[in-house]
Design an enzyme around this catalytic site. Sequence first.
Site, PDB file in Angstrom:
ATOM      1  N   GLU A 291       0.836  -1.182   0.000  1.00 15.99           N
ATOM      2  CA  GLU A 291       0.000   0.000   0.000  1.00 15.99           C
ATOM      3  C   GLU A 291       0.873   1.235   0.000  1.00 15.99           C
ATOM      4  O   GLU A 291       2.044   1.202   0.381  1.00 15.99           O
ATOM      5  CB  GLU A 291      -0.859   0.011   1.254  1.00 15.99           C
ATOM      6  CG  GLU A 291      -0.006  -0.028   2.483  1.00 15.99           C
ATOM      7  CD  GLU A 291      -0.742  -0.575   3.687  1.00 15.99           C
ATOM      8  OE1 GLU A 291      -1.751  -1.254   3.532  1.00 15.99           O
ATOM      9  OE2 GLU A 291      -0.272  -0.301   4.797  1.00 15.99           O
TER      10      GLU A 291
ATOM     11  N   CYS B 212       3.465   8.462   0.810  1.00 11.10           N
ATOM     12  CA  CYS B 212       4.256   7.535   1.618  1.00 11.10           C
ATOM     13  C   CYS B 212       4.276   6.183   0.908  1.00 11.10           C
ATOM     14  O   CYS B 212       3.218   5.609   0.646  1.00 11.10           O
ATOM     15  CB  CYS B 212       3.607   7.416   3.001  1.00 11.10           C
ATOM     16  SG  CYS B 212       4.367   6.196   4.063  1.00 11.10           S
TER      17      CYS B 212
ATOM     18  N   CYS C  19       8.429  -6.873   6.851  1.00 12.34           N
ATOM     19  CA  CYS C  19       9.696  -6.259   7.247  1.00 12.34           C
ATOM     20  C   CYS C  19      10.466  -7.248   8.111  1.00 12.34           C
ATOM     21  O   CYS C  19       9.878  -8.014   8.872  1.00 12.34           O
ATOM     22  CB  CYS C  19       9.429  -4.976   8.037  1.00 12.34           C
ATOM     23  SG  CYS C  19      10.927  -4.080   8.497  1.00 12.34           S
TER      24      CYS C  19
ATOM     25  N   CYS D 296      10.664  -4.760  14.884  1.00  9.15           N
ATOM     26  CA  CYS D 296      10.345  -3.799  15.952  1.00  9.15           C
ATOM     27  C   CYS D 296       9.019  -4.199  16.616  1.00  9.15           C
ATOM     28  O   CYS D 296       8.046  -4.515  15.928  1.00  9.15           O
ATOM     29  CB  CYS D 296      10.255  -2.385  15.389  1.00  9.15           C
ATOM     30  SG  CYS D 296      11.792  -1.848  14.625  1.00  9.15           S
TER      31      CYS D 296
ATOM     32  N   CYS E  52       5.537  -2.408  15.868  1.00  9.94           N
ATOM     33  CA  CYS E  52       5.199  -2.177  14.455  1.00  9.94           C
ATOM     34  C   CYS E  52       4.528  -3.401  13.849  1.00  9.94           C
ATOM     35  O   CYS E  52       5.033  -4.519  13.957  1.00  9.94           O
ATOM     36  CB  CYS E  52       6.473  -1.836  13.684  1.00  9.94           C
ATOM     37  SG  CYS E  52       6.203  -1.619  11.921  1.00  9.94           S
TER      38      CYS E  52
ATOM     39  N   GLY F 122       8.116  -1.792   5.473  1.00 10.36           N
ATOM     40  CA  GLY F 122       9.459  -2.228   5.108  1.00 10.36           C
ATOM     41  C   GLY F 122      10.579  -1.305   5.539  1.00 10.36           C
ATOM     42  O   GLY F 122      10.345  -0.177   5.978  1.00 10.36           O
ATOM     43  N   GLU F 123      11.784  -1.800   5.419  1.00  8.29           N
ATOM     44  CA  GLU F 123      12.984  -1.034   5.765  1.00  8.29           C
ATOM     45  C   GLU F 123      13.714  -0.686   4.464  1.00  8.29           C
ATOM     46  O   GLU F 123      14.312  -1.559   3.833  1.00  8.29           O
ATOM     47  CB  GLU F 123      13.866  -1.883   6.700  1.00  8.29           C
ATOM     48  CG  GLU F 123      15.273  -1.363   6.909  1.00  8.29           C
ATOM     49  CD  GLU F 123      15.358   0.109   7.328  1.00  8.29           C
ATOM     50  OE1 GLU F 123      14.638   0.517   8.267  1.00  8.29           O
ATOM     51  OE2 GLU F 123      16.135   0.852   6.708  1.00  8.29           O
TER      52      GLU F 123
ATOM     53  N   SER G  28      13.256   6.868   5.503  1.00  7.33           N
ATOM     54  CA  SER G  28      13.160   6.615   6.948  1.00  7.33           C
ATOM     55  C   SER G  28      13.760   5.249   7.251  1.00  7.33           C
ATOM     56  O   SER G  28      13.418   4.254   6.617  1.00  7.33           O
ATOM     57  CB  SER G  28      11.686   6.649   7.359  1.00  7.33           C
ATOM     58  OG  SER G  28      11.554   6.390   8.736  1.00  7.33           O
TER      59      SER G  28
ATOM     60  N   SER H 238      14.409   6.337  12.807  1.00  3.14           N
ATOM     61  CA  SER H 238      13.451   5.840  13.795  1.00  3.14           C
ATOM     62  C   SER H 238      14.224   5.461  15.041  1.00  3.14           C
ATOM     63  O   SER H 238      14.657   4.320  15.199  1.00  3.14           O
ATOM     64  CB  SER H 238      12.705   4.627  13.227  1.00  3.14           C
ATOM     65  OG  SER H 238      11.820   5.050  12.216  1.00  3.14           O
TER      66      SER H 238
ATOM     67  N   HIS I 213      13.353   6.157  18.610  1.00  5.72           N
ATOM     68  CA  HIS I 213      12.387   5.595  19.565  1.00  5.72           C
ATOM     69  C   HIS I 213      12.884   5.351  20.989  1.00  5.72           C
ATOM     70  O   HIS I 213      12.128   4.841  21.821  1.00  5.72           O
ATOM     71  CB  HIS I 213      11.765   4.289  19.053  1.00  5.72           C
ATOM     72  CG  HIS I 213      11.238   4.353  17.652  1.00  5.72           C
ATOM     73  ND1 HIS I 213      10.535   5.430  17.167  1.00  5.72           N
ATOM     74  CD2 HIS I 213      11.313   3.465  16.620  1.00  5.72           C
ATOM     75  CE1 HIS I 213      10.203   5.193  15.902  1.00  5.72           C
ATOM     76  NE2 HIS I 213      10.662   4.018  15.549  1.00  5.72           N
TER      77      HIS I 213
ATOM     78  N   ASN J  21       0.408   3.973  17.857  1.00 11.37           N
ATOM     79  CA  ASN J  21      -0.854   3.460  17.373  1.00 11.37           C
ATOM     80  C   ASN J  21      -0.933   1.999  17.819  1.00 11.37           C
ATOM     81  O   ASN J  21       0.001   1.254  17.548  1.00 11.37           O
ATOM     82  CB  ASN J  21      -0.760   3.548  15.841  1.00 11.37           C
ATOM     83  CG  ASN J  21      -2.083   3.599  15.183  1.00 11.37           C
ATOM     84  OD1 ASN J  21      -3.032   4.119  15.729  1.00 11.37           O
ATOM     85  ND2 ASN J  21      -2.131   3.059  13.986  1.00 11.37           N
TER      86      ASN J  21
ATOM     87  N   CYS K 244       0.065   2.758   9.582  1.00 12.96           N
ATOM     88  CA  CYS K 244       1.356   2.065   9.429  1.00 12.96           C
ATOM     89  C   CYS K 244       1.172   0.668   8.865  1.00 12.96           C
ATOM     90  O   CYS K 244       1.445  -0.321   9.516  1.00 12.96           O
ATOM     91  CB  CYS K 244       2.115   2.017  10.746  1.00 12.96           C
ATOM     92  SG  CYS K 244       1.075   1.612  12.144  1.00 12.96           S
TER      93      CYS K 244
HETATM   94  N1  SAH Z   1      11.680   0.804   8.520  1.00 13.97           N
HETATM   95  C1  SAH Z   1      11.652   2.222   8.417  1.00 13.97           C
HETATM   96  C2  SAH Z   1      10.430   2.770   7.694  1.00 13.97           C
HETATM   97  C3  SAH Z   1       9.093   2.140   8.026  1.00 13.97           C
HETATM   98  S1  SAH Z   1       8.471   2.437   9.640  1.00 13.97           S
HETATM   99  C4  SAH Z   1      11.790   2.855   9.778  1.00 13.97           C
HETATM  100  O1  SAH Z   1      11.910   2.121  10.747  1.00 13.97           O
HETATM  101  O2  SAH Z   1      11.854   4.066   9.871  1.00 13.97           O
HETATM  102  C5  SAH Z   1       8.213   4.142   9.596  1.00 13.97           C
HETATM  103  C6  SAH Z   1       7.532   4.688  10.773  1.00 13.97           C
HETATM  104  O3  SAH Z   1       6.302   4.011  11.001  1.00 13.97           O
HETATM  105  C7  SAH Z   1       8.202   4.574  12.111  1.00 13.97           C
HETATM  106  O4  SAH Z   1       9.215   5.455  12.416  1.00 13.97           O
HETATM  107  C8  SAH Z   1       7.050   4.937  12.958  1.00 13.97           C
HETATM  108  O5  SAH Z   1       6.997   6.322  12.942  1.00 13.97           O
HETATM  109  C9  SAH Z   1       5.840   4.394  12.247  1.00 13.97           C
HETATM  110  N2  SAH Z   1       5.220   3.334  13.003  1.00 13.97           N
HETATM  111  C10 SAH Z   1       5.401   2.002  12.965  1.00 13.97           C
HETATM  112  N3  SAH Z   1       4.606   1.365  13.842  1.00 13.97           N
HETATM  113  C11 SAH Z   1       3.907   2.329  14.457  1.00 13.97           C
HETATM  114  C12 SAH Z   1       2.906   2.321  15.476  1.00 13.97           C
HETATM  115  N4  SAH Z   1       2.476   1.196  16.033  1.00 13.97           N
HETATM  116  N5  SAH Z   1       2.419   3.520  15.880  1.00 13.97           N
HETATM  117  C13 SAH Z   1       2.828   4.668  15.314  1.00 13.97           C
HETATM  118  N6  SAH Z   1       3.743   4.736  14.349  1.00 13.97           N
HETATM  119  C14 SAH Z   1       4.270   3.579  13.928  1.00 13.97           C
END
Ligand code: SAH
Length: 378
Positions: free
Chosen positions: A97, A125, A132, A136, A139, A181-182, A213, A237, A239, A313, A356
């Site tokens: 998506e 986006c 992925c 994490c 996520c 994805g990364e 990102s 990212s 965190h 989220n 996300c």
């Molecule tokens: N892998 C890359 C890009 C994808 S994730 C990275 O890690 O940056 C991009 C963003 O998705 C993360 O930084 C975070 O901002 C968001 N994300 C992922 N899971 C989330 C969640 N449960 N709540 C809010 N944002 C989330």
Amino acid sequence: MTADGGSVLHPMARLPEEWEEVAVELGERAFRGRQVFKWVQGRGITDPAAMTDLPQAFRERLADPRLSMPLSVSEVRRARDGTRKLVCELALGGKIECVLIPMSDDPDDDPEDEEGAWDGRVTLCVSTQIGCAMGCVFCASGQAGLERGLKAEEIVAQVLTARGRLAPGEHLRNLVFMGMGEPLHHYDETARAIRLLTHPEGIGMSPRRITVSTVGLVPGIRRLGDDFAGKVGLALSLHAPNDEVRNGIVPMNRRYPVRDVLEAVRAYPLPKRRRVTIEYILIAGVNDAPSHAKELARALRGLRVKVNLIPMNPISAAKMGSPEAARVEAFKEMLARDGYSVFVRKQRGDDVDAACGQLVLRERLERKGKAGCSEGSS
Ligand code: SAH
């Protein structure tokens, strides 16, 4: 699947020089190849019959079943805030998506632009993988695991397709590699996609309007900086302010700890007046204490960064959630008092699971027999 296993460059992934070679191989002069690139990458046209400035015979020779969009939109979900999520079926199999986000009420997204009436700016986006591998814990994609990385043409096709669906008056202003994805995991495909998208004979996006990102893959950050001279925007990212907290939520931190990742940010060859974005998901009871804010401020000192705080989220795979609004505000204030530009990111499009990668993942998890994203249900 093709007999060559897909290793041969897909026509939609060819740069102008590569199209020149193809034109010569097909008995044409090289510049005809560049014309094809313009049709494909500039206008999103893949049917040679529609490439009206090419000789008829060349158009016929160009016919190749692979010269077609590698994905098609199977569903569009429009959120109340104008965000549109495009669910795409890939010709090679799988679903991804991408999300179109009008930047109307969110000047925070580009602080270099002053607030004002919406001028049609839209951010897209895109996804770079199906699922992925980074794992994490907060996520949805990380919890689903990696199915495969996307090819450059599949990344580019998201942009061309989404751009073709803009409403009158809208224009694609920013592109963020922040979907599923990364992006630095399959670096070569991401880098090729950026080359295609920024080529002046294609849609010619300015690299500074593109942000990649990453979870913090240090070699990838270095390569991106070197290959694009720091012009492509970088978001990290992070965190967490230290290894102890970060190890618990971002498994990749064991390979590339906070110090190394921040060193890579420091070394990123940013042009003047540009900053790296630090993304920080606020998770109640995990990384949201005042002491974390203080430690973060210390860790980021001297770096040219801005901080985006993202209240988490909820996802079904993790019993974690966002802190109360007051705690988010307090965290923000502590960083602001230390002189950081800090923004709290509003959730956009969450009524269509655009936040996300949740819609596609929900379906995948349901197929696997797991519960879908709960969105607050227990
Ligand atoms: N892998 C890359 C890009 C994808 S994730 C990275 O890690 O940056 C991009 C963003 O998705 C993360 O930084 C975070 O901002 C968001 N994300 C992922 N899971 C989330 C969640 N449960 N709540 C809010 N944002 C989330």
